[in-house]
Scaffold this motif. Structure first.
Motif: not given
Length: 312
Positions: A150, A174, A176, A184, A188, A193-194, A196, A206-207, A210-211
């Motif tokens: 990640t 992956r 973020l 956004e 994407r 994948e994510w 913020v 917040e990160v 998600l992870v």
């Protein structure tokens, strides 16, 4: 030939368009007829005296400006093979001890800083690739992240960050992405994948929502520092792409500072990725060389999507 230089460091008005002799390539060098030169934040730091104050370049009476170039080879020095007059190329001036930059009608670079230009891009698009693409690529190399790892990328809609997202996704990471809410969809589409928003009250939390446990690595293109480090797991990795902006190596995190190094092989690889559609160069606007002060004023205002590009 015409070139943009600085005699007295300062604001955008310090940029002067002057006549200088056409440079002559020495051994192992090529001369490029400039078709396009991108405008980067490091150019503003050079113009304002920031690099001089940091001791990153020698003091001189006349300072050349510009790192990125796209154009055609029009002369080669002794010992150069693989390039001939008329070849379309891209290149990057990573040496700060030379008198002229790429804001000019001609520039001389070491052959190791030059590669064939992408065939499917305009010169303006190609000129946005070398500095920012190399920075993103080499920063990812420093992180040594394996496929499936990640990665947090800040400034993910910017010139370096956008390339970093695309290159990381191509490596099987992956991603973020942290960027403005309005970007956004772009990030994407680039492979994140994510997402913020950069306005997050507590980025690390917040990160981690998600992870869980934090990301394996972070590429901090937006120079956010400690909040980004807080989003990285213990013994993860962090890289800053702006000189002097790397935070302390807390919690066993490997902290790196990326300093760009010209590399013809990597430039050629980036050009191939751009031709394949893996990388997406973005041009905010093109301006003639004499409007370099206006370009720097626009850069200072922020809000650009892509690079401004000067055309002699």
């Amino acid at each position: 030939m015409r070139a943009v230089v600085v005699r007295d460091v300062g604001g955008p008005e310090a940029l002067e368009l002057v006549e200088v002799p056409v440079p002559v390539p020495g051994p192992g060098q090529v001369r490029i007829r400039v078709a396009a030169a991108a405008v980067n934040p490091v150019d503003a730091a050079t113009r304002s005296g920031g690099l001089l104050a940091a001791g990153l370049m020698p003091a001189r009476d006349v300072i050349g400006i510009g790192w990125d170039v796209a154009g055609d080879v029009d002369a080669t020095g002794p010992g150069v093979t693989g390039f001939a007059p008329g070849d379309a190329v891209i290149g990057v001036r990573d040496r700060l001890d030379v008198p002229l930059g790429t804001y000019a009608e001609h520039v001389v670079l070491d052959a190791g800083a030059v590669a064939p230009a992408p065939t499917r891009l305009t010169a303006a698009e190609a000129a946005t690739l070398p500095l920012n693409g190399l920075t993103a690529f080499q920063a990812l190399d420093l992180l040594t992240a394996e496929p499936g790892s990640t990665l947090l990328v800040t400034g993910a809609a910017g010139a370096v960050g956008g390339f970093a997202v695309e290159l990381a996704a191509a490596r099987g990471l992956r991603v973020l992405a942290v960027a403005g809410a309005e970007d956004e969809e772009f990030v994407r589409g680039a492979g994140a994948e994510w997402f913020v928003p950069r306005t997050a009250t507590d980025l690390a939390e917040e990160v981690r929502a998600l992870v869980p446990g934090g990301v394996d690595a972070a590429l901090d293109a937006a120079v956010l520092g400690i909040p980004v480090l807080g989003a990285v797991r213990n013994r993860g990795a962090f890289v800053s792409v702006v000189g002097g902006a790397a935070p302390a190596a807390l919690r066993g995190i490997s902290v790196h500072q990326q300093w760009i190094a010209a590399d013809a092989g990597t430039l050629a690889h980036l050009a191939a990725l751009a031709d394949a559609g893996t990388l997406t160069p973005r041009v905010a606007d093109t301006l003639p060389l004499e409007e370099a002060p206006h370009a720097h004023a626009r850069l200072a205002k922020g809000g650009l999507r892509g690079r401004l590009v000067l055309t002699p």
